[in-house]
Scaffold this motif. Structure first.
Motif, PDB file in Angstrom:
ATOM      1  N   SER A  97     -31.974  -1.206 -21.128  1.00 50.28           N
ATOM      2  CA  SER A  97     -30.918  -0.217 -21.295  1.00 50.28           C
ATOM      3  C   SER A  97     -30.770   0.591 -20.014  1.00 50.28           C
ATOM      4  CB  SER A  97     -31.228   0.702 -22.462  1.00 50.28           C
ATOM      5  OG  SER A  97     -31.992   1.788 -22.028  1.00 50.28           O
ATOM      6  N   CYS A  98     -29.802   1.494 -20.009  1.00 51.60           N
ATOM      7  CA  CYS A  98     -29.540   2.277 -18.804  1.00 51.60           C
ATOM      8  C   CYS A  98     -30.405   3.521 -18.784  1.00 51.60           C
ATOM      9  CB  CYS A  98     -28.079   2.660 -18.731  1.00 51.60           C
ATOM     10  SG  CYS A  98     -27.607   3.913 -19.900  1.00 51.60           S
ATOM     11  N   ASN A  99     -31.283   3.748 -19.757  1.00 49.45           N
ATOM     12  CA  ASN A  99     -32.120   4.948 -19.845  1.00 49.45           C
ATOM     13  C   ASN A  99     -31.486   6.053 -20.636  1.00 49.45           C
ATOM     14  OD1 ASN A  99     -34.337   4.324 -18.523  1.00 49.45           O
ATOM     15  ND2 ASN A  99     -33.839   5.303 -16.601  1.00 49.45           N
ATOM     16  N   GLY A 100     -30.175   6.010 -20.793  1.00 51.40           N
ATOM     17  CA  GLY A 100     -29.478   7.100 -21.469  1.00 51.40           C
ATOM     18  C   GLY A 100     -30.028   7.302 -22.871  1.00 51.40           C
ATOM     19  N   ILE A 134     -33.886   8.477 -22.965  1.00 54.24           N
ATOM     20  CA  ILE A 134     -34.189   9.895 -22.799  1.00 54.24           C
ATOM     21  C   ILE A 134     -33.713  10.685 -24.016  1.00 54.24           C
ATOM     22  CG2 ILE A 134     -34.396   9.892 -20.287  1.00 54.24           C
ATOM     23  CD1 ILE A 134     -31.615  10.943 -20.057  1.00 54.24           C
TER      24      ILE A 134
END
Lengths: 145, 360
Positions: free
Chosen positions: A21-24, A27
């Motif tokens: 994933s993009c980390n969004g 987090i």
């Protein structure tokens, strides 16, 4: 039944796995554990060990390399287990649908119980999804939540 | 000589929210060799950018990394604008600067929290993330979303900061600044924190340059190098001076990031005060001409480099992104050998690894 089934609902332990994933969403999953949202009040604790886990939280689309890792982790979790797919790309591939290394949603590899849409999924939505997973688990075991 | 064992660290590990694998060769508890294995997060975004039209790529580029998403979007817009080349209104430049610094603040607070968590200081992790929520609320108020803002468009920005928002932002930012200072005082002076971080993962000035490190990681080794010194966006008008430390260890890296968090808040306050009136986006017509352009921007993790090649059609011919963590991973091969197994999480975390950036 009885005490084991009830306590499973009162303190489900989650494990978070990031496919690609993009980390969004990652987090935001972490933000759920911190003071403002605080899902520990539902007895939810983040674990790193698949054998300690009841609920697997997966973010991001499955790619050719993580598919094997994800399947491996899922197989290690003891029954009964729940899988929550967080974010649009873990549902269908989302914005990455036409990337060459992306296979698609998490359900291409393992069965998914709850889908949480959003890019990135908001913490409120994630909490709602976890509660839905618990309701499903309660129904499965035939006990009241 | 003690027998050697190879231990995998990752791809799924509690200290890392993202998949990266380090193959650690151990002699008892001592690390003697390390081999990173990356590629778990590869999606193929650069290639996918050639399939979409120009405005749609903003959303894809923002999702290269969810933590510094706003800055990725801004950099993509900047590089496409320089294909024409075209000018954007001064107010848009200031707004982009404010959004960049806001995401830097939240990214550094996130990292400081994760660092505290890595050495078992859980209450500090919670405190940093509590402060971070205030910054996220500001981002939601001004840019429209907590993490993935998509606020930048080709030619300017999508949303303006009006007088009421500005007043509220200044109030909250001053409050956040006070809280960060008070909490960071603990991190910098605490005995246990010092014992866990000072002298751990040392990278000298020469090694940092030879390995091509960037960002706070490079500045913690005493190198005064920051892309914002070029004065892109509105940084030329603001009083900007890079934060530098000389220790080159995990403690210095934390100190640099604390300094940058406070500096980012000051830059936002200054930019909010100096922001000129006017349009927030220029009108864009047609496709960019056949041309090449590059752009270097300072992300929370270091320098990000974009190369774009247009061919006059609706699609890009090539987009190349070089991200900061890719430059910083080689330094692990110097920092990890010689340390103990229990210190590996802190040293790995001290470069602020962003794997989804690295692998795209």
């Amino acid at each position: 039944m009885g005490i084991i089934a009830t306590s499973r609902l009162k303190s489900p332990w989650i494990m978070h796995f990031d496919n690609s994933s993009c980390n969004g969403c990652d987090i935001e999953v972490l933000a759920c554990l911190t003071p403002l949202y605080d899902i520990e009040r539902f007895g939810i604790v983040n674990m790193g060990n698949p054998k300690h886990t009841d609920v697997l939280v997966v973010t991001g689309p499955v790619n050719r390399r993580t598919a094997r890792v994800l399947k491996n982790l899922y197989d290690q979790i003891a029954d009964p287990k729940m899988v929550i797919a967080v974010g649009t790309c873990s549902i269908s591939g989302g914005v990455f649908h036409n990337c060459y290394n992306v296979l698609g949603g998490v359900d291409k590899v393992i069965p998914v119980d709850v889908y949480i849409p959003g890019c990135a999924a908001r913490p409120e939505a994630i909490i709602d999804g976890v509660v839905m997973a618990l309701q499903k688990l309660a129904k499965l075991q035939g006990v009241a939540l | 000589m003690a027998p050697r064992t190879i231990t995998p660290f990752g791809p799924q590990h509690p200290v890392l929210p993202e998949p990266i694998q380090l193959k650690l060769t151990l002699e008892d508890e001592k690390v003697v060799d390390v081999m990173p294995a990356i590629g778990y997060g590869h999606r193929g975004i650069e290639k996918a950018c050639e399939l979409n039209e120009y405005p749609k790529n903003i959303y894809l580029c923002e999702r290269i990394c969810g933590i510094c998403s706003c800055i990725h979007g801004i950099t993509y817009c900047e590089v496409v604008e320089s294909l024409w080349p075209m000018d954007i209104p001064p107010r848009a430049k200031y707004l982009r600067t404010i959004f960049s610094e806001m995401s830097r603040t939240h990214s550094h607070l996130l990292w400081l929290g994760l660092l505290a968590d890595a050495f078992g200081f859980e209450s500090m992790f919670m405190q940093y993330w509590r402060i971070r929520e205030k910054v996220l609320d500001l981002l939601e108020l001004t840019a429209g979303h907590r993490v993935t803002q998509s606020v930048s468009i080709i030619g300017g920005v999508r949303r303006d900061i009006d007088a009421d928002m500005k007043k509220h932002c200044i109030e909250v930012l001053k409050d956040v600044r006070k809280e960060v200072e008070a909490l960071s005082n603990v991190l910098v002076n605490d005995y246990t924190v010092k014992a866990r971080t000072i002298g751990k993962g040392v990278l000298s000035y020469d090694q940092a340059i030879a390995l091509g490190c960037c960002g706070p990681h490079l500045r913690a080794s005493g190198v005064k190098e920051d892309c914002r010194m070029q004065g892109y966006l509105a940084y030329g008008d603001l009083s900007f001076e890079p934060v530098v430390a000389s220790g080159g260890d995990s403690y210095s890296r934390a100190a640099v990031r604390i300094g940058e968090t406070i500096q980012a808040i000051d830059l936002q306050l200054e930019a909010l005060g100096k922001m000129p009136e006017g349009e927030i986006a220029a009108k864009v017509k047609g496709n960019p001409p056949a041309n090449e352009a590059t752009m270097r921007v300072e992300q929370p993790r270091g320098e990000v480099f974009y190369y774009a090649k247009g061919n006059g059609t609706r699609n890009l011919e090539r987009l190349r992104v070089r991200t900061p963590t890719y430059a910083n991973i080689p330094s692990l091969l110097v920092m990890l050998p010689g340390c103990e197994m229990a210190d590996v999480p802190i040293i790995v975390l001290s470069i602020d690894p962003c794997i989804s950036c690295t692998e795209r």
